[in-house]
Scaffold this active site. Sequence first.
Site, PDB file in Angstrom:
ATOM      1  N   CYS A 179      10.953  65.968  58.800  1.00 46.58           N
ATOM      2  CA  CYS A 179      10.864  64.553  58.430  1.00 46.58           C
ATOM      3  C   CYS A 179      10.503  63.705  59.664  1.00 46.58           C
ATOM      4  O   CYS A 179       9.353  63.710  60.088  1.00 46.58           O
ATOM      5  CB  CYS A 179      12.159  64.095  57.767  1.00 46.58           C
ATOM      6  SG  CYS A 179      11.965  62.546  56.837  1.00 46.58           S
ATOM      7  N   HIS A 222      12.384  68.011  53.475  1.00 42.54           N
ATOM      8  CA  HIS A 222      13.652  68.548  54.012  1.00 42.54           C
ATOM      9  C   HIS A 222      13.914  69.942  53.434  1.00 42.54           C
ATOM     10  O   HIS A 222      14.649  70.090  52.451  1.00 42.54           O
ATOM     11  CB  HIS A 222      14.810  67.616  53.670  1.00 42.54           C
ATOM     12  CG  HIS A 222      14.829  66.343  54.439  1.00 42.54           C
ATOM     13  ND1 HIS A 222      15.513  66.193  55.615  1.00 42.54           N
ATOM     14  CD2 HIS A 222      14.213  65.157  54.203  1.00 42.54           C
ATOM     15  CE1 HIS A 222      15.348  64.963  56.080  1.00 42.54           C
ATOM     16  NE2 HIS A 222      14.553  64.316  55.241  1.00 42.54           N
ATOM     17  N   GLU A 257      15.808  72.184  54.421  1.00 42.62           N
ATOM     18  CA  GLU A 257      17.195  72.631  54.571  1.00 42.62           C
ATOM     19  C   GLU A 257      17.991  72.495  53.275  1.00 42.62           C
ATOM     20  O   GLU A 257      18.984  73.197  53.058  1.00 42.62           O
ATOM     21  CB  GLU A 257      17.895  71.867  55.700  1.00 42.62           C
ATOM     22  CG  GLU A 257      18.153  70.391  55.446  1.00 42.62           C
ATOM     23  CD  GLU A 257      17.023  69.475  55.898  1.00 42.62           C
ATOM     24  OE1 GLU A 257      17.285  68.282  56.164  1.00 42.62           O
ATOM     25  OE2 GLU A 257      15.880  69.956  55.968  1.00 42.62           O
TER      26      GLU A 257
END
Length: 532
Positions: free
Chosen positions: A380, A504, A506
């Site tokens: 990001c 993102h 994750e």
Amino acid sequence: MTKYIFVTGGVVSGLGKGIVAASLGRLLKLRGYKVAAQKFDPYMNIDPGTMNPTQHGEVFVTHDGAETDLDLGHYERFIDENLTKFSNLTSGKVYWSVLNKERNGEYLGQTVQIIPHVTNEIKSFIRKNAEVTGADVVITEIGGTIGDIESQPFLEAIRQFSTDVGRKNCLFIHVVLVPYISGSDEYKSKPAQHSTKELQAMGINPDVIITRSDGDCGESIRKKIALFCSVKEDCVIANTTVDCLYEVPMMLHANGLDRVVCRELGLKNKCDFAPWKKMIKDIHSRKGVTTVAIVGKYVSLHDSYLSIVEALNHASYECHTFVQIKWVDSEELNASNIAQTLEGVQGILVPGGFGTRGTEGMIEACRYAREHNIPYFGICLGMQIAVIEYARNVAHITDATSGEFKRGGSHVIDLMPDQNGKRLGGTMRLGAYPCHIAEGTQMARAYGSTLIEERHRHRYEFNNEYRQKLTDAGLVISGTSPDGVIVETVEVEGNSFFIGVQFHPEFTSRPNHAGPLFREFVAAAKSADRRK
């Protein structure tokens, strides 16, 4: 009929109610049930989206674009199910909804009160979560601790809910602290007793009490708690500290949690733990250490990057190496100390964030990684930093910056056109969006696909006015929106691993199947020393 489990906590915060809820969800899923989870947070914010991460930790984004509490990340990682906007409810959201209904005349002139209007709103949210997920079991965690004034409407709502659906379809789990007193060398049950009595005074009788302690508090303490708190002896379950977070389900299973839950709710008591046990075995079979620097502005609270830390751990399981994180405050990083600060790191990760503070240190970290061929992973803001660094030092756009950082300069990163004039809360580009990946790129090798979907949370983007100049200078645009307009990922050719992504990844990494980019990043970092 759907079964409902409510998890409360007492004595102190931070007992791990979320891990208990997530672990139980995994145990029930291993038994073949479809499980949904949700978290009730008593704070007055509509959602945590506008909170400083150093106050409340990271903001977890769901597939459908809800900004939620970090505990939802635990739920998704353990249960391996995508949660929804009905998975997180705050006091602010409840009152906002009730007051809007009152303004629209939906209560037909009634006096609007906590009971029944606020509690009905909470109960409808529980039902809606069950409806949209089609879950066999819904696990709801009540944030805060028993006795908090903010939590009272939620507790009253779940008390009513157990009557609405029938007690045989509802189970209450209460997590309590059993402290160890070193002076007398004993565990004390009184805090657990008082907390449970306070819960009972609100009309909720817990079916299961989970005792939180570093070591085993002993059978006699658990029997004492069962006696004084009016629960069955085998329903007082020990929750002790383990070496790895993902061992908690097996520890709770060994102590009987899922057995008594299935018994009390009339669920079948058979399951296959082999896949989870294999994962735990892989976790403990790791060898060697790979050092990764996380260069961010919120490093004073590591929970600010919780999903990134967990995703690195997931990658370490598949790469068979321990990942050691070196936390680097980007605000303290500059050209004169960067070599010393990052000495010995095998990978550099720059995570997301907002505002200008610490960004120059991130740019220095990105430059250092690119020039020294250290694997770089920008997420990001970390991707935007990579674009700015490349523009300044390779494409010779010396005043390159972001419109978020300053008004002047060349805005190679700028506000998305549809974000102009929007208020802050819940208005960013949020949730899952598709991304087309160019063939033959590092991204394509990582994902093994040319079309992926990942979750976003940003207002600023790559400015296409500079697209040609940056690509002419060698920056690789490896991922875009399907129409080719929005730049989603960038790479630097010639570096072993240098990827920046606007999304993102994750949030979709799991302990039993790591996010592809984290896996490839850790693999590249692991072999970094051998390349030198």
